[in-house]
Design a protein around this motif. Sequence first.
Motif, PDB file in Angstrom:
ATOM      1  N   LYS A 320       0.712  -1.297   0.040  1.00  9.27           N
ATOM      2  CA  LYS A 320       0.008   0.088   0.075  1.00  9.27           C
ATOM      3  C   LYS A 320       0.870   1.282   0.016  1.00  9.27           C
ATOM      4  O   LYS A 320       0.537   2.327  -0.776  1.00  9.27           O
ATOM      5  CB  LYS A 320      -0.803  -0.054   1.243  1.00  9.27           C
ATOM      6  CG  LYS A 320      -1.943  -0.917   1.377  1.00  9.27           C
ATOM      7  CD  LYS A 320      -2.972  -0.869   2.518  1.00  9.27           C
ATOM      8  CE  LYS A 320      -3.855  -1.990   2.476  1.00  9.27           C
ATOM      9  NZ  LYS A 320      -4.548  -1.959   3.950  1.00  9.27           N
ATOM     10  N   ASP A 351      -7.335  -7.798   3.723  1.00  9.21           N
ATOM     11  CA  ASP A 351      -7.485  -6.541   2.812  1.00  9.21           C
ATOM     12  C   ASP A 351      -6.228  -6.495   1.926  1.00  9.21           C
ATOM     13  O   ASP A 351      -5.986  -5.424   1.521  1.00  9.21           O
ATOM     14  CB  ASP A 351      -7.674  -5.344   3.720  1.00  9.21           C
ATOM     15  CG  ASP A 351      -8.994  -5.086   4.053  1.00  9.21           C
ATOM     16  OD1 ASP A 351     -10.092  -5.810   3.717  1.00  9.21           O
ATOM     17  OD2 ASP A 351      -9.002  -4.660   5.108  1.00  9.21           O
ATOM     18  N   PRO A 354      -7.477  -5.042  -2.609  1.00 19.31           N
ATOM     19  CA  PRO A 354      -7.589  -3.603  -2.970  1.00 19.31           C
ATOM     20  C   PRO A 354      -6.433  -3.005  -3.362  1.00 19.31           C
ATOM     21  O   PRO A 354      -6.257  -2.438  -4.313  1.00 19.31           O
ATOM     22  CB  PRO A 354      -8.034  -3.001  -1.728  1.00 19.31           C
ATOM     23  CG  PRO A 354      -8.976  -3.815  -0.842  1.00 19.31           C
ATOM     24  CD  PRO A 354      -8.061  -5.102  -1.071  1.00 19.31           C
ATOM     25  N   ASN A 384     -12.253 -14.573  -2.783  1.00 19.08           N
ATOM     26  CA  ASN A 384     -11.513 -13.561  -3.214  1.00 19.08           C
ATOM     27  C   ASN A 384     -12.208 -13.127  -4.337  1.00 19.08           C
ATOM     28  O   ASN A 384     -11.794 -11.818  -4.986  1.00 19.08           O
ATOM     29  CB  ASN A 384     -10.165 -14.136  -3.077  1.00 19.08           C
ATOM     30  CG  ASN A 384      -9.575 -14.148  -1.813  1.00 19.08           C
ATOM     31  OD1 ASN A 384      -9.831 -13.528  -0.802  1.00 19.08           O
ATOM     32  ND2 ASN A 384      -8.458 -15.046  -1.896  1.00 19.08           N
ATOM     33  N   ARG A 387     -14.489 -10.513  -4.149  1.00 12.88           N
ATOM     34  CA  ARG A 387     -13.777  -9.349  -3.425  1.00 12.88           C
ATOM     35  C   ARG A 387     -13.044  -8.494  -4.531  1.00 12.88           C
ATOM     36  O   ARG A 387     -13.252  -7.460  -4.553  1.00 12.88           O
ATOM     37  CB  ARG A 387     -12.901  -9.670  -2.213  1.00 12.88           C
ATOM     38  CG  ARG A 387     -13.441 -10.032  -1.042  1.00 12.88           C
ATOM     39  CD  ARG A 387     -12.453 -10.275   0.176  1.00 12.88           C
ATOM     40  NE  ARG A 387     -12.556 -10.599   1.276  1.00 12.88           N
ATOM     41  CZ  ARG A 387     -12.364 -11.834   1.979  1.00 12.88           C
ATOM     42  NH1 ARG A 387     -11.515 -12.652   1.531  1.00 12.88           N
ATOM     43  NH2 ARG A 387     -12.957 -12.279   3.142  1.00 12.88           N
ATOM     44  N   GLU A 391     -13.746  -4.718  -5.745  1.00  7.39           N
ATOM     45  CA  GLU A 391     -12.872  -3.617  -5.487  1.00  7.39           C
ATOM     46  C   GLU A 391     -12.454  -2.992  -6.857  1.00  7.39           C
ATOM     47  O   GLU A 391     -11.624  -2.143  -7.092  1.00  7.39           O
ATOM     48  CB  GLU A 391     -11.524  -4.257  -5.005  1.00  7.39           C
ATOM     49  CG  GLU A 391     -11.778  -4.651  -3.578  1.00  7.39           C
ATOM     50  CD  GLU A 391     -11.989  -3.485  -2.488  1.00  7.39           C
ATOM     51  OE1 GLU A 391     -11.655  -2.202  -2.993  1.00  7.39           O
ATOM     52  OE2 GLU A 391     -12.422  -3.564  -1.563  1.00  7.39           O
TER      53      GLU A 391
END
Length: 509
Positions: A320, A351, A354, A384, A387, A391
């Motif tokens: 990130k 997470d 993302p 997943n 997800r 995202e």
Amino acid sequence: MFIGFTGCLFNDFQAQLTCNQLRRAKRQTDTQDIEFAMDIMVVFSDKDDRNADSAILERLASRLELRTHDELQAETIAVRKLVKERGGQNAESTQKILDVLKKFKQIAGIEETDVLQDPVIPKAKEESPSTSVVVPHEFLCPISSEIMMDPVIVATGQTYERESILKWLDSNNETCPKTGQPLSDTNLTPNSALKTQIMEWCEKNNYHLPKKEVPPDPDEPITEQQKEIMSLVKDLSSNHLKVQRKAAKKIRLLSKENPENRVMVANLGAIPPLVQLLSYPDSNIREHSVTALLNLSIDEGNKRLITNTDAIPAIIDVLKTGTIGAKENSAAALFSLSMLDENRAKIGAMDGIPPLVELLQNGTATGKKDALTALFNLSLNPVNKGRAIEEGMVKPLLNLVDDKNLGLVDEALSVLLLVAAHPSGRREMAQMPFIQKLVDFIKDGTPKNKECASSVLLELCTNSSTSMLTALQFGVYEYLAELTRTGTSRAQRKAASLLQLMSRSEQIP
């Protein structure tokens, strides 16, 4: 026949040879194997920082069934034939193929020969009659993935090879490597029943256990390499930032060089302090540390060691907030760790998806490639996949399909094939411009383009009559008919299935 994500990574000559080899594989499937894809990428890349050492070559030789004298002789003949058919074309690719085949022969203990000239491959010395025997999964140590010779039971009831679990415990780990549960004690109980089963199986199948290395004499001085690594591990916990940075960089380089270094670095306790350094504010330390962990994770045993030091959240944080290089190598590290099934769910729950989607959207070419492989592997987990779609993974994937300059069209289509099996993913994909793009690939794309595009279109049309009508409006029927005659074997199958689907639905004008 293995056609799909891996095949999309090579030029035509390399893909054809790989597919020829994989026709012999015992498990034939359309589901692409990402670890295999990664190994192939490393082997054929001149620039990849994750060099192709013996561990990767041994894994590839096993997967391709190129380990015995007879298998390698048959492959040599096939390579000669293919090279002869191609004449002088693709000379660089040809040389890469020859180099890798020679390395496979070296691993098998076969004397080095000229692949294109020698009529016969000499028999390997002391060739084992058990090289093709598949060892039962329950006989393999969960840490080393090797057959156990001295199985012992820990407090949680799990069984490990004594040497492997002792190394784990000596690295100050207090949990069970397989379950992650705390160990109430460190007592090891011999699993005599399992050892007897292993011995009986080995005798029945003429399987020769590897020779056990003699434990080092405690009085024998340690090697200079061990001294260096021990000093570096100590420096990782130094109070001086410059010393820590230098140590992390050196371990990064050492862990890149060969499998022995990876095992030694891990066994001497480098993984926990490297994970701690991931939370440091110094960007260089974070990049060196995450790259070192990436290199260490190539070893199967190290994957579990890294996971059990709670490295995944820290790696995701670097993904990130790190530098460009740190983000790229964090994505690659998550991909490597996700080869363990249990880690796929962990990465998704923590997470990790993302920032991977963000890298796929806005990263460099290398970053997008690393994010793509990681997302493919993670999306094999149904939760997943949902997800990733939520995202916003579909939009950057469609962008990759449109951007031919990046050279990731087929890889993106392979991930979209997974997405197309999800209702919300299909809704985002079933837009007229994308359907037209698929039809264009089927009409004028490369053989691999046609194969991947027809696979995606089949999934869409199977679940949506609207997608089918749109494709028909763009003239897909004619192109599919041509593809059944001229496409790759997989493309022909997909095209034929599409034509049957359209005929049954009576949607043909």
